[in-house]
Design an enzyme around this catalytic site. Sequence first.
Site, PDB file in Angstrom:
ATOM      1  N   HIS A   1      -7.391  -5.906   1.022  1.00 30.62           N
ATOM      2  CA  HIS A   1      -6.295  -5.319   1.383  1.00 30.62           C
ATOM      3  C   HIS A   1      -5.392  -5.562   2.407  1.00 30.62           C
ATOM      4  O   HIS A   1      -4.451  -5.111   2.886  1.00 30.62           O
ATOM      5  CB  HIS A   1      -6.792  -3.708   1.587  1.00 30.62           C
ATOM      6  CG  HIS A   1      -5.589  -2.706   1.360  1.00 30.62           C
ATOM      7  ND1 HIS A   1      -4.976  -2.550   0.286  1.00 30.62           N
ATOM      8  CD2 HIS A   1      -5.090  -1.996   2.205  1.00 30.62           C
ATOM      9  CE1 HIS A   1      -4.083  -1.637   0.349  1.00 30.62           C
ATOM     10  NE2 HIS A   1      -4.104  -1.145   1.405  1.00 30.62           N
TER      11      HIS A   1
ATOM     12  N   SER B   1       0.984  -1.213  -0.103  1.00 31.61           N
ATOM     13  CA  SER B   1      -0.022   0.075  -0.151  1.00 31.61           C
ATOM     14  C   SER B   1       1.071   1.272   0.094  1.00 31.61           C
ATOM     15  O   SER B   1       1.839   1.599  -0.988  1.00 31.61           O
ATOM     16  CB  SER B   1      -0.871  -0.072   1.357  1.00 31.61           C
ATOM     17  OG  SER B   1      -2.033   0.936   0.811  1.00 31.61           O
TER      18      SER B   1
ATOM     19  N   ASP C   1     -10.147  -5.442  -2.805  1.00 34.36           N
ATOM     20  CA  ASP C   1      -9.595  -4.698  -1.910  1.00 34.36           C
ATOM     21  C   ASP C   1     -10.381  -3.325  -2.072  1.00 34.36           C
ATOM     22  O   ASP C   1     -10.702  -2.706  -3.167  1.00 34.36           O
ATOM     23  CB  ASP C   1      -8.117  -4.362  -2.616  1.00 34.36           C
ATOM     24  CG  ASP C   1      -7.282  -3.366  -1.788  1.00 34.36           C
ATOM     25  OD1 ASP C   1      -7.823  -2.589  -1.282  1.00 34.36           O
ATOM     26  OD2 ASP C   1      -6.159  -3.701  -2.002  1.00 34.36           O
TER      27      ASP C   1
HETATM   28  N1  LIG Z   1      -7.684   2.632   8.978  1.00 31.29           N
HETATM   29  C1  LIG Z   1      -8.007   2.281   7.744  1.00 31.29           C
HETATM   30  C2  LIG Z   1      -7.111   1.108   7.272  1.00 31.29           C
HETATM   31  C3  LIG Z   1      -5.960   1.169   7.334  1.00 31.29           C
HETATM   32  C4  LIG Z   1      -5.111   0.034   6.689  1.00 31.29           C
HETATM   33  O1  LIG Z   1      -5.940  -0.802   5.715  1.00 31.29           O
HETATM   34  N2  LIG Z   1      -3.952  -0.162   6.808  1.00 31.29           N
HETATM   35  C5  LIG Z   1      -3.276  -1.074   6.242  1.00 31.29           C
HETATM   36  C6  LIG Z   1      -2.118  -0.781   5.399  1.00 31.29           C
HETATM   37  S1  LIG Z   1      -2.772   0.619   4.075  1.00 31.29           S
HETATM   38  C7  LIG Z   1      -2.606  -2.051   7.203  1.00 31.29           C
HETATM   39  O2  LIG Z   1      -1.747  -2.764   6.751  1.00 31.29           O
HETATM   40  N3  LIG Z   1      -3.202  -2.083   8.282  1.00 31.29           N
HETATM   41  C8  LIG Z   1      -2.470  -2.730   9.435  1.00 31.29           C
HETATM   42  C9  LIG Z   1      -2.698  -4.221   9.689  1.00 31.29           C
HETATM   43  O3  LIG Z   1      -3.612  -4.538   9.013  1.00 31.29           O
HETATM   44  O4  LIG Z   1      -2.092  -4.636  10.315  1.00 31.29           O
HETATM   45  C10 LIG Z   1      -9.447   1.968   7.758  1.00 31.29           C
HETATM   46  O5  LIG Z   1     -10.115   2.139   8.695  1.00 31.29           O
HETATM   47  O6  LIG Z   1      -9.973   2.054   6.319  1.00 31.29           O
END
Ligand SMILES: N[C@@H](CCC(=O)N[C@@H](CS)C(=O)NCC(=O)O)C(=O)O
Length: 282
Positions: A260, A151, A227
């Site tokens: 995602h 990402s 995603d």
């Molecule tokens: N906080 C965001 C999502 C953030 C998100 O998906 N982050 C990804 C990277 S872009 C991630 O790897 N999050 C941490 C995890 O899943 O451990 C939402 O509420 O939509």
Amino acid sequence: MASLNLISEYKSFGGKLGFYSHHSSTCNGEMRFAVYQPPQATQKPVPILYFLSGLTCTEENFMAKAGGVQRFAAEYGLILVAPDTSPRNTGITGEDDDWDFGTGAGFYVDATEEPWRQHYQMYSYVVQELPALITANFPAQPEKQGIFGHSMGGHGALVCAMRNPELYKSVSAFAPITAPMRCPWGQKAFSGYLGNNQESWRAYDASELVKKVGYHSPILIDQGIADKFLAEQLLPEVFEQACADINQPLNLRYQEGYDHSYYFIASFIEDHIRHHAIALLK
Ligand SMILES: N[C@@H](CCC(=O)N[C@@H](CS)C(=O)NCC(=O)O)C(=O)O
């Protein structure tokens, strides 16, 4: 060079996973990263593979949630390095207000705007300071580096590799932000860190960069079709077109039903490690 502080250490697949903090002169404060040393590293220096994480992540997400990535690093004999995604606790007003800007969202750029520029120098940190630290403190082969990410970190990996092809022998990404100048996450981050002159944004936009500089090796990208960020934020079709325009070899794989999350990353991590191992173990 400032010394490393070992926060915690774990034996894993015959090797060693360590979490470290140190004073970063580039980011002007404490930074953290994780390093996995495969068993081979006790005998000889080995190649290094950097993973850049996405929004809201720390140095821990990849090591804990990527599907036992240590098993594959141990198999091929690669050091894995995962830095944090931004400086933290800098004292900048508002740094913790948003999940997609400031803390956890450094976007791997060198900020030129106040008040971010004193600390948010993640591009130089990843490309220069961190590799120097790794080489000085671990049994690593500095001439054998690869980089990948997810990402926001997929964007970072593509940009670091294309701007420094001599430093990185291989690059790949999971669900990267491929055209940050054209998506809300990128526009918010770039206007905050780089200012409103969009000319300065181009050096950090993979789809712009590839048309200018290309990359010496095939690029591997996996993208889940389920995603939720695909259509608005990630725009792989823009990068695909840019690669096609200059005949840049790109292996863009759309994966049906995958979202995602790290469950998606874990499902294809072995292919990515192999992609890098082929280039790094030559
Ligand atoms: N906080 C965001 C999502 C953030 C998100 O998906 N982050 C990804 C990277 S872009 C991630 O790897 N999050 C941490 C995890 O899943 O451990 C939402 O509420 O939509």
